[in-house]
Design a protein around this motif. Structure first.
Motif, PDB file in Angstrom:
ATOM      1  N   LEU A   1       0.822  -1.216   0.000  1.00  0.00           N
ATOM      2  CA  LEU A   1       0.000   0.000   0.000  1.00  0.00           C
ATOM      3  C   LEU A   1       0.859   1.271   0.000  1.00  0.00           C
ATOM      4  O   LEU A   1       0.543   2.254   0.682  1.00  0.00           O
ATOM      5  N   ASP A   2       1.925   1.240  -0.780  1.00  0.00           N
ATOM      6  CA  ASP A   2       2.782   2.432  -0.899  1.00  0.00           C
ATOM      7  C   ASP A   2       2.016   3.625  -1.456  1.00  0.00           C
ATOM      8  O   ASP A   2       2.380   4.773  -1.209  1.00  0.00           O
ATOM      9  N   CYS A   3       0.932   3.356  -2.182  1.00  0.00           N
ATOM     10  CA  CYS A   3       0.188   4.429  -2.837  1.00  0.00           C
ATOM     11  C   CYS A   3      -0.477   5.385  -1.858  1.00  0.00           C
ATOM     12  O   CYS A   3      -0.806   6.523  -2.225  1.00  0.00           O
ATOM     13  N   ILE A   4      -0.692   4.962  -0.626  1.00  0.00           N
ATOM     14  CA  ILE A   4      -1.312   5.863   0.354  1.00  0.00           C
ATOM     15  C   ILE A   4      -0.343   6.265   1.462  1.00  0.00           C
ATOM     16  O   ILE A   4      -0.749   6.879   2.440  1.00  0.00           O
ATOM     17  N   ALA A   5       0.927   5.930   1.296  1.00  0.00           N
ATOM     18  CA  ALA A   5       1.916   6.249   2.329  1.00  0.00           C
ATOM     19  C   ALA A   5       1.986   7.746   2.604  1.00  0.00           C
ATOM     20  O   ALA A   5       2.102   8.175   3.764  1.00  0.00           O
ATOM     21  N   GLY A   6       1.897   8.551   1.558  1.00  0.00           N
ATOM     22  CA  GLY A   6       1.963   9.996   1.741  1.00  0.00           C
ATOM     23  C   GLY A   6       0.798  10.516   2.555  1.00  0.00           C
ATOM     24  O   GLY A   6       0.967  11.353   3.458  1.00  0.00           O
ATOM     25  N   GLN A   7      -0.420  10.032   2.270  1.00  0.00           N
ATOM     26  CA  GLN A   7      -1.598  10.460   3.011  1.00  0.00           C
ATOM     27  C   GLN A   7      -1.510  10.067   4.484  1.00  0.00           C
ATOM     28  O   GLN A   7      -1.853  10.847   5.367  1.00  0.00           O
ATOM     29  N   VAL A   8      -1.035   8.851   4.717  1.00  0.00           N
ATOM     30  CA  VAL A   8      -0.924   8.369   6.099  1.00  0.00           C
ATOM     31  C   VAL A   8       0.111   9.177   6.873  1.00  0.00           C
ATOM     32  O   VAL A   8      -0.102   9.553   8.029  1.00  0.00           O
ATOM     33  N   SER A   9       1.230   9.470   6.248  1.00  0.00           N
ATOM     34  CA  SER A   9       2.286  10.241   6.914  1.00  0.00           C
ATOM     35  C   SER A   9       1.819  11.655   7.261  1.00  0.00           C
ATOM     36  O   SER A   9       2.244  12.223   8.272  1.00  0.00           O
ATOM     37  N   GLU A  10       0.958  12.216   6.441  1.00  0.00           N
ATOM     38  CA  GLU A  10       0.420  13.553   6.735  1.00  0.00           C
ATOM     39  C   GLU A  10      -0.457  13.532   7.981  1.00  0.00           C
ATOM     40  O   GLU A  10      -0.508  14.496   8.739  1.00  0.00           O
ATOM     41  N   VAL A  11      -1.148  12.421   8.195  1.00  0.00           N
ATOM     42  CA  VAL A  11      -2.049  12.318   9.354  1.00  0.00           C
ATOM     43  C   VAL A  11      -1.282  11.960  10.614  1.00  0.00           C
ATOM     44  O   VAL A  11      -1.531  12.525  11.687  1.00  0.00           O
ATOM     45  N   VAL A  12      -0.347  11.011  10.507  1.00  0.00           N
ATOM     46  CA  VAL A  12       0.409  10.538  11.669  1.00  0.00           C
ATOM     47  C   VAL A  12       1.887  10.835  11.421  1.00  0.00           C
ATOM     48  O   VAL A  12       2.600  10.024  10.825  1.00  0.00           O
ATOM     49  N   PRO A  13       2.368  11.977  11.867  1.00  0.00           N
ATOM     50  CA  PRO A  13       3.761  12.368  11.606  1.00  0.00           C
ATOM     51  C   PRO A  13       4.762  11.357  12.155  1.00  0.00           C
ATOM     52  O   PRO A  13       4.639  10.879  13.288  1.00  0.00           O
ATOM     53  N   GLY A  14       5.723  10.998  11.315  1.00  0.00           N
ATOM     54  CA  GLY A  14       6.804  10.119  11.758  1.00  0.00           C
ATOM     55  C   GLY A  14       6.462   8.649  11.793  1.00  0.00           C
ATOM     56  O   GLY A  14       7.304   7.826  12.155  1.00  0.00           O
TER      57      GLY A  14
ATOM     58  N   THR B   1      -0.672   4.328  16.250  1.00  0.00           N
ATOM     59  CA  THR B   1      -0.094   5.005  17.419  1.00  0.00           C
ATOM     60  C   THR B   1      -1.156   5.724  18.254  1.00  0.00           C
ATOM     61  O   THR B   1      -2.276   5.985  17.793  1.00  0.00           O
ATOM     62  N   GLY B   2      -0.790   6.081  19.452  1.00  0.00           N
ATOM     63  CA  GLY B   2      -1.711   6.757  20.362  1.00  0.00           C
ATOM     64  C   GLY B   2      -2.138   8.123  19.877  1.00  0.00           C
ATOM     65  O   GLY B   2      -3.187   8.639  20.288  1.00  0.00           O
ATOM     66  N   PHE B   3      -1.366   8.725  18.992  1.00  0.00           N
ATOM     67  CA  PHE B   3      -1.708  10.045  18.465  1.00  0.00           C
ATOM     68  C   PHE B   3      -3.080  10.019  17.781  1.00  0.00           C
ATOM     69  O   PHE B   3      -3.902  10.922  17.939  1.00  0.00           O
ATOM     70  N   THR B   4      -3.325   8.972  17.018  1.00  0.00           N
ATOM     71  CA  THR B   4      -4.579   8.880  16.283  1.00  0.00           C
ATOM     72  C   THR B   4      -5.729   8.412  17.163  1.00  0.00           C
ATOM     73  O   THR B   4      -6.877   8.819  16.967  1.00  0.00           O
ATOM     74  N   VAL B   5      -5.426   7.558  18.141  1.00  0.00           N
ATOM     75  CA  VAL B   5      -6.471   6.939  18.962  1.00  0.00           C
ATOM     76  C   VAL B   5      -7.390   7.982  19.597  1.00  0.00           C
ATOM     77  O   VAL B   5      -8.604   7.821  19.634  1.00  0.00           O
ATOM     78  N   GLY B   6      -6.840   9.081  20.086  1.00  0.00           N
ATOM     79  CA  GLY B   6      -7.648  10.077  20.767  1.00  0.00           C
ATOM     80  C   GLY B   6      -8.008  11.279  19.926  1.00  0.00           C
ATOM     81  O   GLY B   6      -8.512  12.279  20.459  1.00  0.00           O
ATOM     82  N   ASN B   7      -7.783  11.227  18.626  1.00  0.00           N
ATOM     83  CA  ASN B   7      -7.968  12.382  17.761  1.00  0.00           C
ATOM     84  C   ASN B   7      -9.008  12.044  16.691  1.00  0.00           C
ATOM     85  O   ASN B   7      -8.744  11.305  15.746  1.00  0.00           O
ATOM     86  N   ALA B   8     -10.212  12.595  16.845  1.00  0.00           N
ATOM     87  CA  ALA B   8     -11.311  12.246  15.942  1.00  0.00           C
ATOM     88  C   ALA B   8     -11.020  12.661  14.503  1.00  0.00           C
ATOM     89  O   ALA B   8     -11.285  11.908  13.560  1.00  0.00           O
ATOM     90  N   GLU B   9     -10.474  13.861  14.309  1.00  0.00           N
ATOM     91  CA  GLU B   9     -10.207  14.346  12.957  1.00  0.00           C
ATOM     92  C   GLU B   9      -9.137  13.505  12.274  1.00  0.00           C
ATOM     93  O   GLU B   9      -9.269  13.117  11.107  1.00  0.00           O
ATOM     94  N   ALA B  10      -8.075  13.209  13.006  1.00  0.00           N
ATOM     95  CA  ALA B  10      -7.004  12.392  12.443  1.00  0.00           C
ATOM     96  C   ALA B  10      -7.497  10.980  12.140  1.00  0.00           C
ATOM     97  O   ALA B  10      -7.129  10.385  11.120  1.00  0.00           O
ATOM     98  N   SER B  11      -8.329  10.441  13.021  1.00  0.00           N
ATOM     99  CA  SER B  11      -8.879   9.101  12.804  1.00  0.00           C
ATOM    100  C   SER B  11      -9.679   9.040  11.516  1.00  0.00           C
ATOM    101  O   SER B  11      -9.548   8.103  10.719  1.00  0.00           O
ATOM    102  N   MET B  12     -10.518  10.033  11.298  1.00  0.00           N
ATOM    103  CA  MET B  12     -11.350  10.057  10.093  1.00  0.00           C
ATOM    104  C   MET B  12     -10.484  10.152   8.838  1.00  0.00           C
ATOM    105  O   MET B  12     -10.712   9.427   7.857  1.00  0.00           O
TER     106      MET B  12
END
Length: 279
Positions: free
Chosen positions: A151-164, A174-185
């Motif tokens: 799924l390299d085709c969505i790597a850029g989108q995922v990296s924008e949502v979850v830095p690093g 990661t825990g960053f997304t777990v508690g973040n509704a906007e990032a989760s969506m």
């Protein structure tokens, strides 16, 4: 429906199969088989079921010598060689289960997902909330022969949502997304809308406690399931009890399962059925 054919003095399993093929409320057929008294009638009924879009899953009883003796003693059934039964069933597209739990597991996707969402499982994406869960899912998929595309085709989108984040499949969000509704969506939409993904598996707790801690991404998952045409499933790593919230999820168009092995068995059966139908 639950049907027992007893000692099959007048009606046998093939008759029950014929009825279920015509029954508009039946979506998937599970069989616990001691013997097949009329092989040709049985296979013809199986073929009709699968042609009608109704998967058939079979558990063969009496696979051991002692088991065959027990079957003959209480119903008079001659159970026959289990390897021959399994071989001809696989040839006709019947899914094989080796215990009752597996029989139920393999029916989950067929039972809970609308048939229009059944997928060939050629683009399975797994999203988890821990690195350990991702590693366990990867191990089980390899053991079961389930391919996980990069799924390299969505790597850029995922990296924008979850830095690093290291973008691999399975993904530890990661825990960053777990508690973040906007990032989760944003994260879940990236997977659900990708042409490379035909099935999305989200790993989290399915009991009532899971809602409290995972509301941000669980609500996003339920919303996406309501509009997506793809197969979406929420499943736990362990064989825990399904809570009230998770129990309502199939009404949105997603499936719910308990335990990683059973979840993957269900997806595996769905994929094989769809790929066979496509051929």
């Amino acid at each position: 429906r639950l049907i027992s054919t007893g000692n099959e003095a007048s009606l046998d399993m093939s008759d029950a199969l014929d009825f279920l093929v015509e029954d508009p409320d039946t979506r998937v057929i599970c069989l616990a088989v001691e013997s097949v008294r009329r092989p040709q009638a049985f296979l013809e009924a199986v073929n009709r079921a699968i042609a009608a879009g109704k998967p058939v899953i079979a558990l063969k009883l009496g696979r051991s010598r002692q088991g065959r003796a027990i079957a003959q003693s209480h119903t008079g059934a001659i159970s026959g060689d289990p390897w021959a039964f399994e071989a001809i069933c696989r040839q006709h597209g019947v899914e094989i289960a080796h215990d009752l739990t597996e029989l139920i597991d393999r029916a989950i996707c067929f039972e809970q997902l609308p048939a229009a969402k059944w997928s060939p499982l050629e683009g399975l994406a797994i999203v988890t909330a821990s690195g350990g869960g991702a590693g366990m899912a990867s191990d089980f998929c390899e053991d079961m022969g389930i391919a996980l595309p990069a799924l390299d085709c969505i790597a850029g989108q995922v990296s924008e949502v979850v830095p690093g984040v290291q973008v691999v499949n399975p993904l530890d969000m990661t825990g960053f997304t777990v508690g973040n509704a906007e990032a989760s969506m944003k994260l879940l939409r990236a997977y659900a809308e990708s042409d490379a993904v035909d099935t999305l598996l989200l790993q989290w707790f399915v009991d009532e406690g899971g809602v409290e801690h995972g509301a941000a991404f669980l609500n996003a998952f339920a919303e996406i399931a309501g509009t997506s045409r793809k197969a979406l499933m929420l499943a736990s790593l362990e064989d825990g009890e399904i809570g009230e919230w998770a129990g309502r999820l199939p009404a949105t168009g997603a499936a719910v399962a308990r335990g990683l092995p059973g979840t993957l068995r269900s997806l595996q059966s769905m994929g094989r059925f769809v790929r066979r139908a496509d051929r």
